[in-house]
Design a protein around this motif. Structure first.
Motif, short mmCIF file in Angstrom:
data_model
loop_
_atom_site.label_atom_id
_atom_site.label_comp_id
_atom_site.label_asym_id
_atom_site.label_seq_id
_atom_site.Cartn_x
_atom_site.Cartn_y
_atom_site.Cartn_z
N PRO A 67 -9.11 -69.03 -2.12
CA PRO A 67 -9.44 -70.32 -1.51
C PRO A 67 -8.24 -71.01 -0.86
O PRO A 67 -8.38 -71.62 0.20
N ALA A 68 -7.07 -70.89 -1.48
CA ALA A 68 -5.88 -71.54 -0.91
C ALA A 68 -5.54 -70.93 0.45
O ALA A 68 -5.14 -71.65 1.38
N ARG A 69 -5.69 -69.61 0.57
CA ARG A 69 -5.41 -68.94 1.85
C ARG A 69 -6.40 -69.41 2.91
O ARG A 69 -6.00 -69.72 4.05
N LEU A 70 -7.67 -69.49 2.58
CA LEU A 70 -8.68 -69.94 3.54
C LEU A 70 -8.49 -71.42 3.88
O LEU A 70 -8.70 -71.83 5.03
N ALA A 71 -8.10 -72.22 2.89
CA ALA A 71 -7.85 -73.64 3.15
C ALA A 71 -6.72 -73.81 4.16
O ALA A 71 -6.79 -74.66 5.05
N ARG A 72 -5.66 -73.00 4.03
CA ARG A 72 -4.55 -73.07 5.00
C ARG A 72 -5.02 -72.68 6.39
O ARG A 72 -4.62 -73.28 7.40
N PHE A 73 -5.87 -71.65 6.46
CA PHE A 73 -6.38 -71.22 7.75
C PHE A 73 -7.18 -72.33 8.42
O PHE A 73 -6.92 -72.68 9.57
N PHE A 74 -8.13 -72.92 7.71
CA PHE A 74 -8.93 -73.98 8.31
C PHE A 74 -8.08 -75.20 8.63
O PHE A 74 -8.32 -75.89 9.62
N GLY A 75 -7.06 -75.45 7.79
CA GLY A 75 -6.18 -76.59 8.04
C GLY A 75 -5.35 -76.43 9.29
O GLY A 75 -4.89 -77.43 9.86
N SER A 76 -5.17 -75.20 9.75
CA SER A 76 -4.36 -74.94 10.94
C SER A 76 -5.17 -75.08 12.23
O SER A 76 -4.58 -75.04 13.32
N LEU A 77 -6.50 -75.25 12.10
CA LEU A 77 -7.37 -75.29 13.27
C LEU A 77 -7.59 -76.71 13.77
O LEU A 77 -7.47 -77.68 13.02
N THR A 78 -7.93 -76.81 15.03
CA THR A 78 -8.35 -78.10 15.58
C THR A 78 -9.77 -78.39 15.12
O THR A 78 -10.53 -77.46 14.75
N PRO A 79 -10.19 -79.66 15.13
CA PRO A 79 -11.59 -79.96 14.78
C PRO A 79 -12.59 -79.19 15.63
O PRO A 79 -13.62 -78.74 15.13
N GLY A 80 -12.27 -78.99 16.89
CA GLY A 80 -13.17 -78.25 17.77
C GLY A 80 -13.31 -76.80 17.35
O GLY A 80 -14.41 -76.23 17.40
N ASP A 81 -12.19 -76.18 16.95
CA ASP A 81 -12.24 -74.78 16.52
C ASP A 81 -13.02 -74.65 15.21
O ASP A 81 -13.78 -73.68 15.02
N ARG A 82 -12.82 -75.59 14.29
CA ARG A 82 -13.57 -75.54 13.03
C ARG A 82 -15.07 -75.65 13.31
O ARG A 82 -15.88 -74.92 12.73
N ASP A 83 -15.42 -76.56 14.20
CA ASP A 83 -16.83 -76.74 14.53
C ASP A 83 -17.39 -75.49 15.22
O ASP A 83 -18.54 -75.10 14.97
N ARG A 84 -16.58 -74.86 16.04
CA ARG A 84 -17.01 -73.64 16.74
C ARG A 84 -17.32 -72.54 15.73
O ARG A 84 -18.33 -71.82 15.85
N LEU A 85 -16.49 -72.39 14.71
CA LEU A 85 -16.73 -71.37 13.69
C LEU A 85 -17.99 -71.68 12.87
O LEU A 85 -18.75 -70.76 12.52
N ALA A 86 -18.20 -72.95 12.57
CA ALA A 86 -19.40 -73.32 11.82
C ALA A 86 -20.66 -72.99 12.61
O ALA A 86 -21.67 -72.57 12.03
N ARG A 87 -20.60 -73.16 13.92
CA ARG A 87 -21.78 -72.88 14.75
C ARG A 87 -22.00 -71.38 14.93
O ARG A 87 -23.14 -70.91 15.02
#
Length: 405
Positions: A67-87
């Motif tokens: 989880p810590a590794r994935l949290a760092r990955f998502f933390g490095s993304l822009t809000p737009g990129d996070r939303d793109r992955l969710a979609r």
């Protein structure tokens, strides 16, 4: 009577019929329904797509990474990129331990919309039987309810009988977190009920959340209704064995290790859910401060010390609860071990004198709910012990560390 008649082996064999009868009761006391559990194909497909996916030309991380590794990955993304992955991968992101909880809520909302659309189509599919179309209608209406404004769905898997988890309160800013683990016959369709709502996970969690705020209004709390495991079916031997508990324990501990922040966590485990919590206890993270069981058929341990946890262990059982008649033993994989409310088990025994049966522990206004809420909110001085000579308050003085911070 011969010496053979008094042997312990004969006594055990005499107990087996009672064991079988009681666990049929355990399996049928909930919302009985025969179901076939299938592989999580939709979720597996979403995860496979994620594993072969890219973002800005770079491979996505392993969805099973820490989880810590994935949290760092998502933390490095822009809000737009996070939303793109969710979609792109709604089920994968919605069930990914390490993804921000707000992103999981959004991804699961998208996945629920897709599932609702699918079930709406199945309602009118002439290839299905009438019963199949009716089942599609029930699932479609459940998805509509889960899509209501303000609902925070932390996990969602539509396959088979379904798995789900929902959050009440602000999980990211909570100073105390509670997790409700329900028992047999828990799935998407039984996750909440209109009739007797406090016997279903959503009602249990809502009642606990409200009671925690009453007992300690200044403490920010969050409660998770966790039905993200395949519980035993209503009819069968699963409820008498630890198989489903062992499978669920892996999923539960994966969630606990991914919870945001550092707030203490309290587990509230009902009926077969207490079996799961007993199996999971040894590998729970140290932030789990309390494990409280109600209506327990056993925790697959001879005593609290055998659970292998640093958490305080609490137990309660109403006098009218039929589970008291369970033959508390384990033999050949059947049964779940010692009685958690017995003096020899070593749990802190809480009062539940007005819980009214096997499913009444989360009913508002009961001493059982007040005691569970006091544990969840860290208001240990407010608990009511089941016996005057009970040492359930021993070592509980002072303010919880999380609230001194």
């Amino acid at each position: 009577m011969t010496s053979f008649d008094t042997s312990p082996h004969l006594n055990i064999w005499r107990a087996l019929p009672a064991l079988a009868v009681v666990f049929v009761m355990l399996a049928t006391t909930g919302w009985t329904a025969l179901r076939t559990h299938r592989e999580s194909s939709a979720l597996a497909a979403s995860l496979a797509q994620w594993q072969h996916g890219h973002l800005h030309g770079l491979r996505l991380p392993d969805p099973e990474a820490a989880p810590a590794r994935l949290a760092r990955f998502f933390g490095s993304l822009t809000p737009g990129d996070r939303d793109r992955l969710a979609r792109r991968y709604p089920l994968a992101v919605g069930n990914m331990n390490g993804a921000p909880v707000s992103l999981r809520y959004r991804a699961n909302h998208l996945a629920l919309e897709q599932a609702r659309k699918s079930e709406r189509g199945r309602m009118h599919d002439s290839r299905l039987s009438t019963a199949g179309q009716q089942d599609a209608g029930r699932r479609m209406h459940r998805y509509e309810s889960l899509l209501s404004a303000g609902r925070q769905i932390l996990a969602f898997d539509p396959e088979g009988s379904g798995r789900i988890a929902e959050v009440f309160g602000d999980l990211a800013s909570a100073r105390r977190i509670s997790v409700v683990v329900p028992g047999v016959d828990t799935d998407l369709l039984t996750f909440q009920r209109t009739n007797r709502p406090y016997t279903a996970p959503v009602g249990m969690a809502k009642a606990l959340y409200a009671a925690e705020r009453t007992v300690r209004p200044t403490t920010r709390t969050a409660v998770i209704a966790w039905a993200d495991y395949t519980s035993p079916d209503g009819l069968g031997v699963d409820a008498a064995t630890g198989l489903r508990a062992e499978e669920g324990a892996v999923r539960l501990n994966a969630l606990l290790r991914a919870l945001p922040g550092r707030a203490p966590v309290s587990m509230f485990c009902h009926s077969y859910g207490s079996v799961l919590c007993g199996v999971a206890a040894r590998d729970m993270p140290r932030r789990v401060a309390d494990i409280a069981v109600a209506a327990s058929p056993g925790m697959r341990a001879a005593g609290a010390a055998g659970l292998g946890t640093t958490a305080r262990v609490w137990a309660m059982r109403d006098a009218s609860d039929w589970v008291r008649d369970v033959p508390y033993l384990e033999l050949g994989g059947l049964g779940h071990g010692a009685d958690p409310v017995s003096a020899g088990f070593g749990a802190r025994v809480l009062s539940a004198r007005d819980a009214e049966g096997h499913s009444g522990y989360f009913q508002p206004g009961t001493d059982s709910l007040r005691n569970l809420a006091a544990v969840g909110a860290g208001a240990y001085s407010e608990v009511t012990c089941a016996r005057e000579d009970d040492a359930c308050r021993s070592g509980l003085s002072g303010t919880p560390t999380a609230e001194r911070a």
